[in-house]
Design a protein around this motif. Structure first.
Motif, mmCIF file in Angstrom:
data_model
loop_
_atom_site.group_PDB
_atom_site.id
_atom_site.type_symbol
_atom_site.label_atom_id
_atom_site.label_comp_id
_atom_site.label_asym_id
_atom_site.label_seq_id
_atom_site.Cartn_x
_atom_site.Cartn_y
_atom_site.Cartn_z
ATOM 1 N N PHE A 102 0.830 -1.199 0.000
ATOM 2 C CA PHE A 102 0.000 0.000 0.000
ATOM 3 C C PHE A 102 0.873 1.261 0.000
ATOM 4 N N THR A 103 1.932 1.231 0.790
ATOM 5 C CA THR A 103 2.829 2.389 0.865
ATOM 6 C C THR A 103 3.472 2.665 -0.485
ATOM 7 N N GLU A 104 3.935 1.616 -1.140
ATOM 8 C CA GLU A 104 4.577 1.765 -2.440
ATOM 9 C C GLU A 104 3.603 2.361 -3.462
ATOM 10 N N ALA A 105 2.366 1.857 -3.471
ATOM 11 C CA ALA A 105 1.370 2.367 -4.412
ATOM 12 C C ALA A 105 1.032 3.824 -4.116
ATOM 13 N N TYR A 106 0.881 4.121 -2.846
ATOM 14 C CA TYR A 106 0.530 5.493 -2.442
ATOM 15 C C TYR A 106 1.621 6.478 -2.834
ATOM 16 N N LEU A 107 2.866 6.133 -2.527
ATOM 17 C CA LEU A 107 3.976 7.030 -2.833
ATOM 18 C C LEU A 107 4.217 7.150 -4.335
ATOM 19 N N ALA A 108 3.806 6.140 -5.089
ATOM 20 C CA ALA A 108 3.954 6.180 -6.542
ATOM 21 C C ALA A 108 2.838 6.976 -7.210
ATOM 22 N N GLU A 148 -7.153 0.454 -10.188
ATOM 23 C CA GLU A 148 -7.173 -1.006 -10.176
ATOM 24 C C GLU A 148 -6.152 -1.581 -9.197
ATOM 25 N N ARG A 149 -4.932 -1.028 -9.182
ATOM 26 C CA ARG A 149 -3.885 -1.552 -8.321
ATOM 27 C C ARG A 149 -4.266 -1.427 -6.850
ATOM 28 N N ALA A 150 -4.749 -0.248 -6.456
ATOM 29 C CA ALA A 150 -5.103 -0.035 -5.057
ATOM 30 C C ALA A 150 -6.277 -0.920 -4.650
ATOM 31 N N MET A 151 -7.242 -1.078 -5.540
ATOM 32 C CA MET A 151 -8.390 -1.928 -5.206
ATOM 33 C C MET A 151 -7.977 -3.388 -5.082
ATOM 34 N N GLU A 152 -7.031 -3.821 -5.909
ATOM 35 C CA GLU A 152 -6.546 -5.194 -5.793
ATOM 36 C C GLU A 152 -5.823 -5.409 -4.462
ATOM 37 N N ARG A 198 -8.115 3.360 3.560
ATOM 38 C CA ARG A 198 -9.575 3.400 3.741
ATOM 39 C C ARG A 198 -10.280 3.640 2.419
ATOM 40 N N ASP A 199 -9.793 4.600 1.631
ATOM 41 C CA ASP A 199 -10.439 4.920 0.354
ATOM 42 C C ASP A 199 -10.343 3.746 -0.621
ATOM 43 N N ALA A 200 -9.208 3.044 -0.616
ATOM 44 C CA ALA A 200 -9.060 1.880 -1.499
ATOM 45 C C ALA A 200 -10.017 0.767 -1.088
ATOM 46 N N ILE A 201 -10.182 0.571 0.219
ATOM 47 C CA ILE A 201 -11.119 -0.442 0.725
ATOM 48 C C ILE A 201 -12.545 -0.107 0.281
ATOM 49 N N HIS A 202 -12.926 1.152 0.410
ATOM 50 C CA HIS A 202 -14.269 1.567 -0.001
ATOM 51 C C HIS A 202 -14.451 1.408 -1.514
ATOM 52 N N ALA A 203 -13.432 1.803 -2.278
ATOM 53 C CA ALA A 203 -13.530 1.684 -3.733
ATOM 54 C C ALA A 203 -13.677 0.224 -4.147
ATOM 55 N N ASN A 204 -12.949 -0.666 -3.498
ATOM 56 C CA ASN A 204 -13.036 -2.087 -3.811
ATOM 57 C C ASN A 204 -14.411 -2.647 -3.475
#
Length: 274
Positions: free
Chosen positions: A193-199, A206-210, A260-266
């Motif tokens: 999650f940290t890597e995706a967020y910082l990127a 799609e990546r965050a939801m996965e 939290r936002d990724a969890i809701h989006a998923n």
């Protein structure tokens, strides 16, 4: 940076004939330390101003501010002032070496906090008292974290639910190897999650939801049947409860809300696809 925001020139240097330097009050405000602290650092020879005015006022140069920055880094990492003095006065260590050392120490602390965040998260989600570990094994797994400290709170929050009973049964059946895999997966999720967020990956992407779906599957596999509604509630709790937030924010400021936002989006995606 310690000297960020310091732009005022010394009136005696207004003609630019000398290097810019800074008054003790300016340095205190920007570095977020007290004037008394700066006076103390001067008295013990830790950070002494490059010059004094004719009236005896301290004036700090850019080099002095750089040294103060190193002091504040090492102090934040728990070094004693006398140790910091020895480190900074080592002639064999230059600025780049200090920065490399600080980066390594900070990275170690971040990794430790990530592991602790994962342990606290799952200890508060379920009662872990029945994990069959010897005292030595418990120390290896938990370090100085004490799961019992959160037992009453976990019981109060979820003791009346089927989820609690399912989680308690699964946790009680865990071996030491199971628990190591469980916490290892949790820590990896935080890193991902940290890597995706910082990127700059959007939380609705799609990546965050996965990653969120992987987190939900992890909870279902090890703890309880984590429905999308329950997963939403966990995401909200991560933001609302400062203890969760503190662990995630140690990896990156804003990471808790991102998760939290990724969890809701998923969860939204699953509802719409169903």
């Amino acid at each position: 940076m310690v000297n960020e925001g310091i732009t005022m020139r010394d009136p005696v240097n207004a003609d630019n004939t000398e290097s810019v330097d800074y008054a003790v009050g300016q340095v205190a405000r920007v570095a977020a330390v007290s004037v008394r602290t700066l006076h103390h650092y001067d008295e013990i020879g830790l950070v002494s101003p490059g010059r004094r005015t004719a009236a005896g006022y301290r004036r700090y140069s850019e080099a002095d501010l750089q040294r103060l920055q190193h002091v504040l880094f090492y102090r934040e990492l728990g070094f004693a002032l006398e140790d910091i003095t020895a480190i900074l006065d080592d002639p064999a260590t230059d600025t780049l070496a200090h920065l490399r050392r600080q980066h390594e120490l900070l990275t170690r602390r971040i990794d430790r906090l990530r592991s602790m965040a994962a342990a606290v998260e799952h200890a508060m989600e379920a009662n872990v008292l029945n994990i069959p570990l010897t005292p030595q094994e418990r120390f290896e797994v938990f370090g100085d974290f004490v799961p019992e400290d959160h037992d009453e709170e976990a019981r109060r929050r979820w003791g009346h639910t089927g989820t609690w009973r399912q989680s308690r049964a699964k946790m009680a059946a865990m071996t030491k190897a199971d628990w190591a895999r469980f916490t290892g997966e949790a820590a990896q999720t935080v890193r991902d999650f940290t890597e995706a967020y910082l990127a700059g990956v959007p939380a609705t992407g799609e990546r965050a939801m996965e990653l969120a779906e992987g987190h939900r599957a992890h909870l279902t596999r090890w703890c309880y049947d984590c429905s999308y509604d329950l997963h939403r509630g966990l995401g909200d709790m991560y933001v609302a409860d400062g203890r969760f937030a503190a662990g995630y924010e140690a990896s990156a400021a804003g990471l808790t809300s991102y998760i939290r936002d990724a969890i809701h989006a998923n969860a939204d995606r699953a509802e719409h696809s169903g």
